[in-house]
Design a protein around this motif. Sequence first.
Motif, PDB file in Angstrom:
ATOM      1  N   ARG A 201       0.846  -1.187   0.000  1.00  0.00           N
ATOM      2  CA  ARG A 201       0.000   0.000   0.000  1.00  0.00           C
ATOM      3  C   ARG A 201       0.882   1.237   0.000  1.00  0.00           C
ATOM      4  O   ARG A 201       2.081   1.162   0.288  1.00  0.00           O
TER       5      ARG A 201
ATOM      6  N   SER B   6      -8.940   0.774  -1.088  1.00  0.00           N
ATOM      7  CA  SER B   6      -9.553  -0.412  -0.499  1.00  0.00           C
ATOM      8  C   SER B   6      -9.433  -0.324   1.009  1.00  0.00           C
ATOM      9  O   SER B   6      -8.460   0.213   1.540  1.00  0.00           O
ATOM     10  N   GLY B   7     -10.410  -0.879   1.676  1.00  0.00           N
ATOM     11  CA  GLY B   7     -10.425  -0.771   3.122  1.00  0.00           C
ATOM     12  C   GLY B   7      -9.514  -1.746   3.833  1.00  0.00           C
ATOM     13  O   GLY B   7      -9.215  -1.561   5.006  1.00  0.00           O
TER      14      GLY B   7
ATOM     15  N   ASP C  47      -6.265  -5.099   3.556  1.00  0.00           N
ATOM     16  CA  ASP C  47      -5.106  -5.617   2.826  1.00  0.00           C
ATOM     17  C   ASP C  47      -5.541  -6.461   1.630  1.00  0.00           C
ATOM     18  O   ASP C  47      -6.508  -7.223   1.705  1.00  0.00           O
ATOM     19  N   ILE C  48      -4.795  -6.327   0.553  1.00  0.00           N
ATOM     20  CA  ILE C  48      -4.982  -7.180  -0.631  1.00  0.00           C
ATOM     21  C   ILE C  48      -3.744  -8.053  -0.736  1.00  0.00           C
ATOM     22  O   ILE C  48      -2.654  -7.568  -1.027  1.00  0.00           O
TER      23      ILE C  48
ATOM     24  N   TRP D 234      -3.333   0.546  -8.656  1.00  0.00           N
ATOM     25  CA  TRP D 234      -3.553   1.038  -7.304  1.00  0.00           C
ATOM     26  C   TRP D 234      -5.030   1.365  -7.116  1.00  0.00           C
ATOM     27  O   TRP D 234      -5.647   1.971  -7.976  1.00  0.00           O
ATOM     28  N   THR D 235      -5.579   0.926  -5.987  1.00  0.00           N
ATOM     29  CA  THR D 235      -6.993   1.127  -5.759  1.00  0.00           C
ATOM     30  C   THR D 235      -7.235   1.509  -4.304  1.00  0.00           C
ATOM     31  O   THR D 235      -6.444   1.155  -3.416  1.00  0.00           O
TER      32      THR D 235
ATOM     33  N   ASN E 110      -3.551  -4.057  -6.237  1.00  0.00           N
ATOM     34  CA  ASN E 110      -4.400  -5.240  -6.417  1.00  0.00           C
ATOM     35  C   ASN E 110      -3.859  -6.212  -7.453  1.00  0.00           C
ATOM     36  O   ASN E 110      -4.546  -7.152  -7.858  1.00  0.00           O
TER      37      ASN E 110
ATOM     38  N   TYR F 162      -3.805   3.984  -0.798  1.00  0.00           N
ATOM     39  CA  TYR F 162      -4.062   3.165  -1.983  1.00  0.00           C
ATOM     40  C   TYR F 162      -3.402   1.797  -1.780  1.00  0.00           C
ATOM     41  O   TYR F 162      -2.332   1.699  -1.186  1.00  0.00           O
ATOM     42  N   ARG F 163      -4.047   0.766  -2.317  1.00  0.00           N
ATOM     43  CA  ARG F 163      -3.511  -0.593  -2.192  1.00  0.00           C
ATOM     44  C   ARG F 163      -3.345  -1.210  -3.577  1.00  0.00           C
ATOM     45  O   ARG F 163      -4.159  -0.986  -4.473  1.00  0.00           O
TER      46      ARG F 163
END
Length: 452
Positions: A268, A292-293, A295-296, A289-290, A285, A282-283
């Motif tokens: 992130r 997201s609430g 961890d990916i 980068w997206t 995926n 941002y995380r």
Amino acid sequence: YLTLLDDVVAFARDDAVAGPGQMTVTQTSIRRTLDSYYWSALDDNWSVTPTWNNDTNSNPQAWQYSTPKMQDGTMWTSSRTYQIQSRGRDTAANQETPSAGVTYTFDNIPPVTAISSPVAGGAYGPLKTLPQMLGSGLDETSPVTTVYVALSSAPGYSSSWTGSSWTANADNWVIASGTGSWVWTHALTFSHGVTYRVKTKSRDLLTASYNEETPGAGNSFVFDNQTPVSTVTTPSPAQHDYDAPISLIQGTASDAPADVDLVDIALRYQTVAGMADHPQTYRWNGSTWTISGGDIWLSATGGTSWNYPFPGSPGWRSAAENYLKTRARDKALNVETPGAEVNFRVTLPAAKFIITLAPGPFTAGTQISTGSVKALDVNDNQAAGFVGTVQFTANGEISTAGDLTPFTTVFGVQDNGFVGIDGLIKVKQAGPLTIGCFYVVTPGTVSVNNPT
């Protein structure tokens, strides 16, 4: 079913003829039912011609028929069915009409068992339990009647489970449930780090003469109830700033005794002051980068030595604070609790500066209420690693105390390439004014000049 037939023995009599010698001859017919071939004593082989062979003990009343090939087993073929008939002739030359006789199937090949669980070389633990041993049994001719299981432990496999306790025997054979598909349920607790071995054998037929399988090597497995450990080597936990993109994230992982199965990463970044979307997280995926609430988690390549290629597009956001954490899973499905994140940033050198000021007009001698100076790299991303002194220009000329005060500002490490100048700059002269700035490497030397 028979596993061995080395002779045929029977009794014969004729109630109509009194006294000894009432029977003059007894004969045996042995037919192979698959192709209706008959055993010929004359040919010492199978013949298509129906054949009756005289007894071999010269006692028609208690007769016996046997041949060397019958005794050594070469006369018979396993899984084949045979019909044996007999007939006699008395002293009055009366020939018996033979009955149907006896039919049997010859089987001298032991059954075969297979173990499906545990798998050979497998690893088991609290999340990958092994409450039962499973497998199959097969005999191509006669039915499998019993399957036996032996569980022993390393080192040396000299200790074996009786079904209720461990004893110092190489193999304690316990009976499993089922034959064609068998299962053995145990009540023992496995110990961490110990290697175990499961062996099987089986029997066919319920007679005293049965075929018993010779046990094979069996399947060995290990029990592991501890989690693996993963580390990151690139980016280095000891290095925060990188002036070039990182194309390959790398690290190591270890586990004993189950070995590492896979490694996941979660990546992130957080925006910093000066970025239009600050504050935001941002995380990654796997493709972009997206927001997201949570961890990916993405799988890396490899195990004990792992890597994750990071694409050049969209790439790293310059100046953003990146955070990387990992977790490993072993072959017993034990999953590591992620440790501290590795914090780093990728930032290119400053190539220019952007000055943002409150809109005029301003009254000479007053301070500009709001303003900032942002260092940018060649891609117009914030150059968060820039540290140095910036001097302002007024109408294209180097500013002095007579134009603006103050006429320089300093970027520190903590500024991340962005300095606020709210209420700091005071306009000293009236008239049209264009303010710019440049980076002072050493006094009197300009490396970046960007009038704004």
